[in-house]
Scaffold this active site. Structure first.
Site, PDB file in Angstrom:
ATOM      1  N   ARG A 147       0.811  -1.233   0.000  1.00 17.47           N
ATOM      2  CA  ARG A 147       0.000   0.000   0.000  1.00 17.47           C
ATOM      3  C   ARG A 147       0.836   1.271   0.000  1.00 17.47           C
ATOM      4  O   ARG A 147       0.365   2.342  -0.323  1.00 17.47           O
ATOM      5  CB  ARG A 147      -0.917  -0.004   1.230  1.00 17.47           C
ATOM      6  CG  ARG A 147      -2.130  -0.887   1.028  1.00 17.47           C
ATOM      7  CD  ARG A 147      -2.969  -0.949   2.250  1.00 17.47           C
ATOM      8  NE  ARG A 147      -2.181  -1.404   3.386  1.00 17.47           N
ATOM      9  CZ  ARG A 147      -2.686  -1.656   4.587  1.00 17.47           C
ATOM     10  NH1 ARG A 147      -3.964  -1.489   4.816  1.00 17.47           N
ATOM     11  NH2 ARG A 147      -1.911  -2.071   5.562  1.00 17.47           N
ATOM     12  N   HIS A 180       4.578 -25.207  12.878  1.00 20.34           N
ATOM     13  CA  HIS A 180       5.954 -25.723  12.893  1.00 20.34           C
ATOM     14  C   HIS A 180       6.106 -26.983  13.745  1.00 20.34           C
ATOM     15  O   HIS A 180       6.665 -27.980  13.304  1.00 20.34           O
ATOM     16  CB  HIS A 180       6.923 -24.664  13.445  1.00 20.34           C
ATOM     17  CG  HIS A 180       6.860 -23.351  12.724  1.00 20.34           C
ATOM     18  ND1 HIS A 180       6.621 -23.244  11.384  1.00 20.34           N
ATOM     19  CD2 HIS A 180       7.015 -22.076  13.170  1.00 20.34           C
ATOM     20  CE1 HIS A 180       6.637 -21.960  11.028  1.00 20.34           C
ATOM     21  NE2 HIS A 180       6.878 -21.236  12.097  1.00 20.34           N
ATOM     22  N   HIS A 234       7.844 -22.579   6.989  1.00 21.01           N
ATOM     23  CA  HIS A 234       9.267 -22.495   6.635  1.00 21.01           C
ATOM     24  C   HIS A 234      10.123 -23.503   7.398  1.00 21.01           C
ATOM     25  O   HIS A 234      11.242 -23.789   6.996  1.00 21.01           O
ATOM     26  CB  HIS A 234       9.787 -21.055   6.779  1.00 21.01           C
ATOM     27  CG  HIS A 234      10.074 -20.632   8.180  1.00 21.01           C
ATOM     28  ND1 HIS A 234       9.112 -20.192   9.041  1.00 21.01           N
ATOM     29  CD2 HIS A 234      11.238 -20.579   8.878  1.00 21.01           C
ATOM     30  CE1 HIS A 234       9.668 -19.882  10.198  1.00 21.01           C
ATOM     31  NE2 HIS A 234      10.957 -20.108  10.132  1.00 21.01           N
ATOM     32  N   GLU A 238      13.207 -19.901  21.677  1.00 18.80           N
ATOM     33  CA  GLU A 238      13.746 -18.675  21.075  1.00 18.80           C
ATOM     34  C   GLU A 238      14.246 -17.771  22.186  1.00 18.80           C
ATOM     35  O   GLU A 238      13.657 -17.747  23.275  1.00 18.80           O
ATOM     36  CB  GLU A 238      12.651 -17.945  20.298  1.00 18.80           C
ATOM     37  CG  GLU A 238      12.110 -18.737  19.131  1.00 18.80           C
ATOM     38  CD  GLU A 238      11.157 -17.894  18.304  1.00 18.80           C
ATOM     39  OE1 GLU A 238      11.628 -17.247  17.359  1.00 18.80           O
ATOM     40  OE2 GLU A 238       9.954 -17.871  18.625  1.00 18.80           O
TER      41      GLU A 238
HETATM   42  C1  BG6 Z   1       7.545 -17.752  12.772  1.00 14.18           C
HETATM   43  C2  BG6 Z   1       6.843 -17.241  13.983  1.00 14.18           C
HETATM   44  O1  BG6 Z   1       6.702 -18.566  12.018  1.00 14.18           O
HETATM   45  O2  BG6 Z   1       8.689 -18.500  13.169  1.00 14.18           O
HETATM   46  C3  BG6 Z   1       7.772 -16.405  14.830  1.00 14.18           C
HETATM   47  O3  BG6 Z   1       5.724 -16.475  13.594  1.00 14.18           O
HETATM   48  C4  BG6 Z   1       9.043 -17.150  15.147  1.00 14.18           C
HETATM   49  O4  BG6 Z   1       7.129 -15.987  16.021  1.00 14.18           O
HETATM   50  C5  BG6 Z   1       9.644 -17.747  13.882  1.00 14.18           C
HETATM   51  O5  BG6 Z   1       9.948 -16.257  15.750  1.00 14.18           O
HETATM   52  C6  BG6 Z   1      10.807 -18.667  14.207  1.00 14.18           C
HETATM   53  O6  BG6 Z   1      11.459 -19.032  13.011  1.00 14.18           O
HETATM   54  P1  BG6 Z   1      13.005 -19.417  13.011  1.00 14.18           P
HETATM   55  O7  BG6 Z   1      13.271 -19.837  11.614  1.00 14.18           O
HETATM   56  O8  BG6 Z   1      13.743 -18.202  13.428  1.00 14.18           O
HETATM   57  O9  BG6 Z   1      13.155 -20.537  13.995  1.00 14.18           O
END
Ligand code: BG6
Length: 506
Positions: A65, A256, A194, A232
């Protein structure tokens, strides 16, 4: 498992990555000025370009946007590459080529402006693979797809990528999937998780199905329990708006962590084909024992970080980061899951994830059963049951803990030591970020590492009762100090089964 040097270099194991060129493509990133695009998608594409995987003429088009022109967008992307890749690691020629691929359209999914210009630009290259990456709020997935259809931008060579989260519960996920499904056939929809693109996660498939060693032991006969931890050290940062509505269960577990669980627990697919793999994962999701309102208290723990210190540095609490007085959102969750099928009956899967924990560490731990009988006397030391640790990140690798004789004369002493396959020591590569691999898979049309609609639905079907159970029982978030391993209740959750989390492996 540390390979001897000759074996590693003379066998067919290449120590450098192979890049299979992809077909020419145009990629449009909706949410092209957003955090994900700047932090991961564009740096990922730069790396693919640097490895000569991106054919000449391919275009990368940001759509958002913000009122920017092509030059201003390229300037932002350049700054992002400098920030997230580092100026020293950027190659001047590649950078110039990459920035030359960029274009930008000011587009709002809810307004008419901009769509025609985008369609006209894409019409210049009708023969190319077209990828629309939707890195926006999921409420816009349906509206964006409808616009694409209006512009006839849903041809056979088109693929649409949906970022997570897909909805906030089963009903909203189904509504999104219905809306997207009205425009694109299922085989053109790539729902990204991912974690499936991480090298170490793919290595789990290799470890299980390219070695004869593990599979005979991969069941309740030999496995005592499984632990999956995604810890994390970062907090929610500036994603508070999204995160406070989501929480750790929706943000990390629904996607995940359940995907990791599926890869650990699934039956061997007949071959490595998208549907063969996804069929097996789906069976695992369907075999998960529901955690209902009656079970949430015993089987789940919610936590929220408070001010503390991570890695020796002071860290604010969640509420401070959010600038809020109160919030009931969990930034940590621990669960005891069970897969009710022949292979896994009676084997608990302990899952946990949290922000601002002691360290950044993601591991899958397969804890094998103890030997049935010890022939050793007490003086030799205790026999510790074997443990396989798959370190997903950082320090990627695989460690298999074995009992070994402590070398030396006089007496027999036993020691628990790991065979250590460290990626850093074994492979000299830069590990591609998960998004690099996945973006190229989309262009290639390989959906193996993407979630099918029924998988997403099955995952929500398991998550929804936990969410409603929490609500019905008003299960509170337990405080934990930033820099710790989560609330004490998480220790109690596993201790009730006379087991403990393996923080020493992390
Ligand atoms: C994301 C989450 O999908 O994955 C985040 O929304 C998280 O909250 C992230 O920090 C972690 O990904 P990675 O690849 O850093 O382990």
């Amino acid at each position: 498992m540390r390979p001897d040097k000759d074996a590693a270099t003379t066998e067919s194991t290449p120590m450098t990555a192979q890049f299979i060129p992809v077909d020419p493509f145009d990629l449009v990133v909706f949410g092209g000025t957003g955090d994900l695009a700047m932090r991961r998608l564009l740096p990922g594409l730069y790396h693919r370009d640097a490895d000569d995987q991106v054919p000449a003429g391919c275009r990368i088009i940001g759509a958002a946007r913000k009122d920017l022109d092509r030059g201003a967008y390229a300037g932002r992307v350049k700054a992002a590459l400098e920030c997230f890749i580092g100026p020293a690691s950027l190659d001047g020629k590649v950078l110039e080529r990459f920035l030359g691929r960029l274009d930008y359209h000011r587009i709002d999914a809810t307004r008419d402006e901009g769509w025609r210009a985008l369609a006209e630009q894409l019409a210049e290259t009708p023969e190319r693979v077209r990828v629309f990456y939707l890195a926006t709020d999921p409420s816009l997935f349906g509206p964006i797809c409808r616009r694409l259809a209006e512009m006839n931008l849903n041809s056979a060579a088109t693929r649409v990528v949906l970022e997570k989260p897909i909805g906030h519960d089963l009903a909203s996920a189904e509504a999104i999937n219905d809306a997207v499904g009205q425009v694109f056939f299922e085989d053109r929809i790539y729902r990204i998780d991912h974690y499936l693109g991480k090298e170490t996660v793919q290595n789990l498939i290799t470890l299980r199905f390219a070695n004869s060693l593990f599979e005979p032991l991969w069941n309740s006969g030999a496995v005592d329990h499984v632990q999956i931890t995604v810890a994390e050290d970062i907090g929610v940062g500036d994603r508070g708006d999204y995160y406070d509505k989501a929480g750790a269960l929706r943000d990390m577990v629904q996607n995940h962590i359940l995907q990791l669980l599926c890869l650990v627990a699934m039956e061997p697919p007949a071959f490595l084909d998208a549907d063969a793999v996804r069929d097996e994962k789906l069976k695992v999701l369907r075999a998960l024992k529901p955690i209902t309102e009656a079970d949430v208290k015993a089987a789940t723990v919610r936590g929220q970080y408070q001010a503390g210190a991570v890695g020796g540095r002071p860290a604010p609490g969640y509420l401070e980061e959010l600038s809020a007085d109160a919030s009931d959102t969990e930034t940590f969750v621990a669960l005891k899951a069970e897969v009710e099928n022949w292979r896994w009956a009676g084997v608990p899967f302990y899952l946990r994830t949290g922000k601002r924990m002691a360290t950044r560490a993601s591991d899958i731990i397969i804890q094998f059963r103890a030997v049935p009988h010890s022939i050793f006397g007490e003086a030799t030391g205790q026999i510790v049951a074997n443990r396989l640790v798959l370190r997903l990140q950082p320090d990627e690798g695989v460690r298999l803990f074995l009992m070994t004789k402590d070398p030396g004369p006089g007496g027999l002493r036993l020691r628990n030591v790991p065979l250590n396959l460290s990626y850093a020591e074994t492979f000299t590569l830069r590990y591609p970020d998960a998004y690099e691999r996945l973006l190229m898979d989309v262009v290639r049309g390989n959906a193996t590492l993407f979630m099918r609609r029924d998988e997403v639905a099955a995952a929500w079907r398991w998550i929804d009762p936990i969410l409603s159970g929490w609500q019905a029982r008003q299960q509170p978030v337990r405080p934990y100090t930033a820099g710790s391993w989560g609330p004490a209740d998480a220790v109690a959750l596993i201790a009730r089964d006379e087991r403990s989390w393996f923080e020493d492996a992390l």
